[in-house]
Scaffold this active site. Structure first.
Site, mmCIF file in Angstrom:
data_model
loop_
_atom_site.group_PDB
_atom_site.id
_atom_site.type_symbol
_atom_site.label_atom_id
_atom_site.label_comp_id
_atom_site.label_asym_id
_atom_site.label_seq_id
_atom_site.Cartn_x
_atom_site.Cartn_y
_atom_site.Cartn_z
ATOM 1 N N ASP A 16 0.825 -1.206 0.000
ATOM 2 C CA ASP A 16 0.000 0.000 0.000
ATOM 3 C C ASP A 16 0.865 1.264 0.000
ATOM 4 O OD1 ASP A 16 -2.363 1.395 -0.042
ATOM 5 O OD2 ASP A 16 -2.794 1.147 2.098
ATOM 6 N N TRP A 21 2.911 7.962 -2.395
ATOM 7 C CA TRP A 21 4.318 8.128 -2.829
ATOM 8 C C TRP A 21 4.377 9.105 -4.007
ATOM 9 C CZ3 TRP A 21 7.222 7.650 -7.189
ATOM 10 C CH2 TRP A 21 8.610 7.519 -7.036
ATOM 11 N N SER A 61 -7.480 -5.708 -5.307
ATOM 12 C CA SER A 61 -8.564 -6.270 -4.505
ATOM 13 C C SER A 61 -9.876 -6.234 -5.277
ATOM 14 C CB SER A 61 -8.718 -5.487 -3.193
ATOM 15 O OG SER A 61 -9.398 -4.269 -3.421
ATOM 16 N N GLU A 63 -12.334 -4.920 -4.313
ATOM 17 C CA GLU A 63 -12.910 -3.587 -4.081
ATOM 18 C C GLU A 63 -12.187 -2.501 -4.887
ATOM 19 O OE1 GLU A 63 -12.206 -5.742 -1.379
ATOM 20 O OE2 GLU A 63 -14.294 -6.391 -1.508
ATOM 21 N N ASN A 64 -11.032 -2.824 -5.446
ATOM 22 C CA ASN A 64 -10.286 -1.813 -6.212
ATOM 23 C C ASN A 64 -10.974 -1.425 -7.521
ATOM 24 O OD1 ASN A 64 -7.031 -2.989 -5.076
ATOM 25 N ND2 ASN A 64 -8.155 -1.196 -4.392
ATOM 26 N N TRP A 65 -12.010 -2.187 -7.930
ATOM 27 C CA TRP A 65 -12.796 -1.797 -9.113
ATOM 28 C C TRP A 65 -13.508 -0.481 -8.895
ATOM 29 C CZ3 TRP A 65 -11.559 -4.401 -13.260
ATOM 30 C CH2 TRP A 65 -11.201 -5.749 -13.159
ATOM 31 N N GLU A 194 1.770 -13.707 12.381
ATOM 32 C CA GLU A 194 2.320 -12.504 13.011
ATOM 33 C C GLU A 194 2.049 -11.343 12.065
ATOM 34 O OE1 GLU A 194 3.852 -12.300 16.047
ATOM 35 O OE2 GLU A 194 3.189 -14.387 16.255
HETATM 36 C C1 IPE Z 1 -5.437 -2.826 -0.326
HETATM 37 O O1 IPE Z 1 -5.130 -1.488 -0.430
HETATM 38 C C2 IPE Z 1 -5.401 -3.473 -1.693
HETATM 39 C C3 IPE Z 1 -4.090 -3.625 -2.278
HETATM 40 C C4 IPE Z 1 -2.943 -3.272 -1.754
HETATM 41 C C5 IPE Z 1 -4.086 -4.255 -3.572
HETATM 42 P P1 IPE Z 1 -6.241 -0.354 -0.587
HETATM 43 O O2 IPE Z 1 -5.479 0.914 -0.705
HETATM 44 O O3 IPE Z 1 -7.148 -0.710 -1.687
HETATM 45 O O4 IPE Z 1 -7.014 -0.468 0.781
HETATM 46 P P2 IPE Z 1 -7.931 0.599 1.537
HETATM 47 O O5 IPE Z 1 -8.954 1.066 0.558
HETATM 48 O O6 IPE Z 1 -7.031 1.708 1.965
HETATM 49 O O7 IPE Z 1 -8.485 -0.145 2.707
HETATM 50 C C1 IPE Z 2 -1.497 0.332 -3.470
HETATM 51 O O1 IPE Z 2 -1.338 1.712 -3.489
HETATM 52 C C2 IPE Z 2 -1.763 -0.224 -4.835
HETATM 53 C C3 IPE Z 2 -3.118 -0.779 -5.032
HETATM 54 C C4 IPE Z 2 -4.073 -0.754 -4.159
HETATM 55 C C5 IPE Z 2 -3.387 -1.390 -6.309
HETATM 56 P P1 IPE Z 2 -2.563 2.722 -3.432
HETATM 57 O O2 IPE Z 2 -2.953 3.084 -4.826
HETATM 58 O O3 IPE Z 2 -3.644 2.189 -2.589
HETATM 59 O O4 IPE Z 2 -1.868 3.971 -2.737
HETATM 60 P P2 IPE Z 2 -2.510 4.949 -1.669
HETATM 61 O O5 IPE Z 2 -3.057 4.109 -0.565
HETATM 62 O O6 IPE Z 2 -3.579 5.731 -2.376
HETATM 63 O O7 IPE Z 2 -1.354 5.802 -1.232
HETATM 64 MG MG MG Z 3 -4.115 2.344 -0.622
#
Ligand code: IPE
Ligand code: IPE
Ligand code: MG
Length: 227
Positions: A16, A21, A61, A63-65, A194
């Site tokens: 994450d 970044w 994930s 949910e990332n959709w 852990e």
């Molecule tokens: C979890 O990160 C999914 C992945 C790293 C692929 P998210 O950034 O999607 O999680 P939330 O939304 O902050 O919980």
């Molecule tokens: C993790 O980084 C990558 C995926 C979830 C695919 P994020 O895109 O969630 O980065 P933040 O959480 O917005 O910084």
């Molecule tokens: Mg994230």
């Protein structure tokens, strides 16, 4: 007696912080994801110097959709590029690919590419497991339905139908970027894993960070409810 933790065999990472970044550098999120892939590549190369038999990475994930279409598209394209460019290296480095989640629901060309990659890496000795279109609640529900079709819904029967059935038990879960939540990742498998939550943003996470986590893990006492 508590069981002293030995070398971690199975480590999972919630990668994450790519967006933050990039934001900190006034760069597009896509660059953050790109740098995230580079961090993955370096980590996979370092596996041979560790106790790790299986590294499981949360890449996308279920949910990332919900993210904007262009970001989802960028992530899918990065996946295509990564598998194409790194497959020969996986094969020569004895890395076996495994995939968790509803990956067959991804675009047909990705499904085909992954099927090919799974087949061509099937003899590898260390596993890189990638969670793609993965949600742990969905995985558990699927496994419980499969167990029910066979008879009793017991913990062992469910575990046999999880996407991780072929992997060693989870020893250590790491989440980067300072967030302290599981975001629907490996809920079942974390029962006695852990956990480490580190502030490092994913693109900055190096093999040295992993080595440090493994060292900390070795100092933990695992009890599994005993004493
Ligand atoms: C979890 O990160 C999914 C992945 C790293 C692929 P998210 O950034 O999607 O999680 P939330 O939304 O902050 O919980
Ligand atoms: C993790 O980084 C990558 C995926 C979830 C695919 P994020 O895109 O969630 O980065 P933040 O959480 O917005 O910084
Ligand atoms: Mg994230």
């Amino acid at each position: 007696m508590g069981e002293g933790a030995e070398g971690a065999r199975h480590v999972a990472i919630i990668m994450d912080g790519n967006g933050r970044w990039a934001k900190a550098r006034h760069l597009p999120r896509a660059i953050g994801h790109q740098r995230g892939v580079e961090a993955v590549r370096k980590l996979v190369r370092s596996l041979k110097d560790t106790s790790i038999e299986c590294l499981t990475l949360y890449a996308f994930s279920s949910e990332n959709w919900k993210r904007p279409e262009d970001e989802v598209g960028d992530l899918m394209n990065l996946m295509r590029k990564f598998v194409k460019s790194d497959l020969p290296e996986f094969i020569s480095n004895d890395v076996k690919l495994h995939i968790l989640g509803d990956w067959r629901g991804l675009a047909p060309d990705i499904v085909e590419m992954l099927e090919d990659a799974l087949e061509r890496t099937s003899n590898g000795s260390r596993t890189l497991a990638v969670a793609l279109n993965y949600g742990s609640q969905q995985e558990i529900a699927r496994a419980a339905s499969a167990a029910a079709r066979e008879g009793d819904i017991t913990p062992d029967a469910i575990a046999r139908h999880l996407d991780t059935a072929a992997l060693p038990p989870l020893d250590l879960l790491i989440r980067t970027s300072g967030e302290v939540r599981l975001s629907n990742f490996l809920l079942w498998q974390c029962a006695y894993a852990e956990m480490m939550f580190v502030d490092t943003l994913w693109p900055d996470f190096t093999p040295a960070h992993l080595a440090e986590a493994l060292e900390q893990f070795a100092g933990r006492e695992r009890r599994y409810g005993g004493r």
